[in-house]
Design a protein around this motif. Sequence first.
Motif, mmCIF file in Angstrom:
data_model
loop_
_atom_site.group_PDB
_atom_site.id
_atom_site.type_symbol
_atom_site.label_atom_id
_atom_site.label_comp_id
_atom_site.label_asym_id
_atom_site.label_seq_id
_atom_site.Cartn_x
_atom_site.Cartn_y
_atom_site.Cartn_z
ATOM 1 N N ALA A 176 0.832 -1.204 0.000
ATOM 2 C CA ALA A 176 0.000 0.000 0.000
ATOM 3 C C ALA A 176 0.866 1.254 0.000
ATOM 4 O O ALA A 176 0.558 2.236 -0.703
ATOM 5 C CB ALA A 176 -0.925 -0.006 1.211
ATOM 6 N N SER A 177 1.941 1.241 0.778
ATOM 7 C CA SER A 177 2.819 2.411 0.842
ATOM 8 C C SER A 177 3.448 2.696 -0.523
ATOM 9 O O SER A 177 3.503 3.854 -0.961
ATOM 10 C CB SER A 177 3.915 2.193 1.885
ATOM 11 O OG SER A 177 3.350 2.009 3.174
ATOM 12 N N ALA A 178 3.910 1.651 -1.197
ATOM 13 C CA ALA A 178 4.517 1.839 -2.508
ATOM 14 C C ALA A 178 3.502 2.357 -3.515
ATOM 15 O O ALA A 178 3.789 3.272 -4.305
ATOM 16 C CB ALA A 178 5.115 0.522 -2.996
ATOM 17 N N GLY A 179 2.299 1.784 -3.494
ATOM 18 C CA GLY A 179 1.276 2.229 -4.423
ATOM 19 C C GLY A 179 0.871 3.674 -4.193
ATOM 20 O O GLY A 179 0.722 4.456 -5.134
ATOM 21 N N LEU A 180 0.685 4.036 -2.906
ATOM 22 C CA LEU A 180 0.304 5.410 -2.594
ATOM 23 C C LEU A 180 1.422 6.394 -2.955
ATOM 24 O O LEU A 180 1.156 7.492 -3.464
ATOM 25 C CB LEU A 180 -0.046 5.525 -1.115
ATOM 26 C CG LEU A 180 -1.368 4.866 -0.689
ATOM 27 C CD1 LEU A 180 -1.522 4.904 0.824
ATOM 28 C CD2 LEU A 180 -2.556 5.555 -1.367
ATOM 29 N N ALA A 181 2.667 6.001 -2.684
ATOM 30 C CA ALA A 181 3.785 6.893 -3.005
ATOM 31 C C ALA A 181 3.886 7.130 -4.503
ATOM 32 O O ALA A 181 4.093 8.267 -4.958
ATOM 33 C CB ALA A 181 5.088 6.296 -2.476
ATOM 34 N N ALA A 182 3.742 6.055 -5.284
ATOM 35 C CA ALA A 182 3.817 6.196 -6.738
ATOM 36 C C ALA A 182 2.670 7.049 -7.264
ATOM 37 O O ALA A 182 2.856 7.922 -8.127
ATOM 38 C CB ALA A 182 3.803 4.820 -7.395
ATOM 39 N N THR A 183 1.457 6.800 -6.727
ATOM 40 C CA THR A 183 0.300 7.578 -7.164
ATOM 41 C C THR A 183 0.464 9.049 -6.808
ATOM 42 O O THR A 183 0.184 9.938 -7.626
ATOM 43 C CB THR A 183 -0.980 7.027 -6.518
ATOM 44 O OG1 THR A 183 -1.142 5.650 -6.883
ATOM 45 C CG2 THR A 183 -2.205 7.816 -6.967
ATOM 46 N N GLY A 184 0.933 9.306 -5.592
ATOM 47 C CA GLY A 184 1.112 10.691 -5.163
ATOM 48 C C GLY A 184 2.149 11.420 -5.985
ATOM 49 O O GLY A 184 1.946 12.570 -6.384
ATOM 50 N N ALA A 185 3.274 10.745 -6.257
ATOM 51 C CA ALA A 185 4.329 11.385 -7.044
ATOM 52 C C ALA A 185 3.840 11.692 -8.457
ATOM 53 O O ALA A 185 4.105 12.774 -9.003
ATOM 54 C CB ALA A 185 5.555 10.483 -7.094
ATOM 55 N N ALA A 186 3.106 10.733 -9.038
ATOM 56 C CA ALA A 186 2.590 10.953 -10.389
ATOM 57 C C ALA A 186 1.573 12.089 -10.410
ATOM 58 O O ALA A 186 1.547 12.913 -11.335
ATOM 59 C CB ALA A 186 1.960 9.675 -10.929
ATOM 60 N N ALA A 187 0.713 12.149 -9.364
ATOM 61 C CA ALA A 187 -0.293 13.209 -9.301
ATOM 62 C C ALA A 187 0.365 14.581 -9.162
ATOM 63 O O ALA A 187 -0.055 15.556 -9.810
ATOM 64 C CB ALA A 187 -1.243 12.957 -8.131
ATOM 65 N N VAL A 188 1.393 14.668 -8.326
ATOM 66 C CA VAL A 188 2.094 15.948 -8.161
ATOM 67 C C VAL A 188 2.754 16.370 -9.470
ATOM 68 O O VAL A 188 2.698 17.529 -9.880
ATOM 69 C CB VAL A 188 3.142 15.838 -7.032
ATOM 70 C CG1 VAL A 188 4.044 17.067 -7.024
ATOM 71 C CG2 VAL A 188 2.450 15.675 -5.694
ATOM 72 N N ALA A 189 3.377 15.384 -10.147
ATOM 73 C CA ALA A 189 4.044 15.702 -11.413
ATOM 74 C C ALA A 189 3.052 16.226 -12.441
ATOM 75 O O ALA A 189 3.324 17.197 -13.154
ATOM 76 C CB ALA A 189 4.760 14.465 -11.945
#
Length: 529
Positions: A176-189
């Motif tokens: 879950a942490s990896a998925g949320l981190a990837a999603t958050g980074a992509a959303a910010v980008a």
Amino acid sequence: MTLSKPPSEPTRTDRLLAAVGGLLAAYVSLAVADLAAFWVRPEASPVPAVGGAVVDRTPAAVKEWAIRTFGESDKAVLQLGILIILGLLAVGIGLLALRHRLLGSAAVGAFGLLGALAAVTRPDSDSALDAVPSLVGACAGAVLLYALIGLLFARRARSGSGAARADRRNFLVVAASAGLAATGAAAVARAVGSPVEGNAAASRAALRLPRPASPAPAVPAGAQLRVPGISPFLTPNRDFYRVDTALVVPRVDADGWRLRLHGSGVREELTLTLPELMTRRIVERDITLACVSNEVGGPYVGNARWLGVSLAELLREAGVRPPSEGGPADQLVARSVDGMTIGTPVEQVMDGRDALLAFGMNGEPLPFTHGFPVRMVVPGLYGYVSACKWIESIELTTFAAYDAYWVPRGWAAQAPVKTQSRIDTPRSFARPAAGTVMVAGVAWAQHRGIRRVEVRIDEGPWQEARLAAEDSSDTWRQWLYPWTATPGRHTLTVRATDGTGATQPEERTDTMPDGAQGWHSVVVTVGEG
């Protein structure tokens, strides 16, 4: 001790978690790759890169089926299909990793190499940096999968239901942490935006279109019929059809754009910037464009007011002569920033028609989807042999020496627009009431014009429709036929005659190899008045 093989036979829960781990590794790989592509260029992201390679290798008949079936959503459907296939493969890789941990991570890396290879071998790739997004994404996915499968191995190695539950909880927390981190980074980008796309958008916003030295004639008052449902004389930019192979719309910074003119018969090679192009004599014209993939009655045709410079004038200044005047080149090959090549007959470009290098469309800079900063517009030719978007070079050559992109894929090297007519209203399967029904639509035969449109009800005689005022021979023409409709099921058919006196043939043909032809018909059911 690091475990590379499972300590015992995996359970159903292990397999389920391994499949989830494979999917998550694929998701993180793509998210990280997209993030990296924002800083390299969006086209280098693995899904567009692989999708572009698929498009280039897809048989022309399959492409035509996709356009007919999915319309302008064909690119989204292709990318969705790629993601579905990747998802299925990711599940398999997760299950493989459950038995061979290193091999599973290596498989993720192999897909990264495939994406990198696709990116650097695209026609528009000019840097090895295009491989970076796929490679970085694959590394992230491979490491994550290795870590997740390690937690599953630990779960099997430890005895006791409490320990197993704890390890499963650790797996879910890491996942879950990896998925949320990837999603958050992509959303910010995506919220911040790519520097490449930001620069392009800023350059378009700052562009001020010059006044034309040769403005388009005023549209005649009677060119737009007041009939509900008929296509407007000028197609709004948002509604103008788009058919191309670009899975990611190129975002070109106008400040860095250059156009190179070179090749056989060019006295001196030219390189022009956009400001230099815009200092030339500016021409404004209304021109209808049509796609060769447009079936009889199809939507891939539109009329716009284009602003640009005369392509023929530019060629003559560079010393180019058409074949009829002894010039050595009979083909002009336009190249787009995405690698597309479009072959256009030099004779037609220089025969007096308003062939343009356009940078304006309906009073604003070209939209990115329609070729910003500059595209070609040549009336009377299908788009695949004339309308190069995002153009960056023009080479003079011969048809014998070079086949443009579509020719090896089964399309004709030369393709003048065929005379077509379409019923816009009533739509097929409409249920109008008995009485006077306005049958109306558009007809086009660019550079020849429309002389007559006729309508037939069922198998009755042909009746001449009323034509709207003609703007020019390079634009479509609206038409109207007031029909006294009687109750029952009826077939309405239309045909047009062009300015040379040639009437559309009845027999329908496919779009390949040089455009569809035939009469358009709709079936309606008339109710009681």
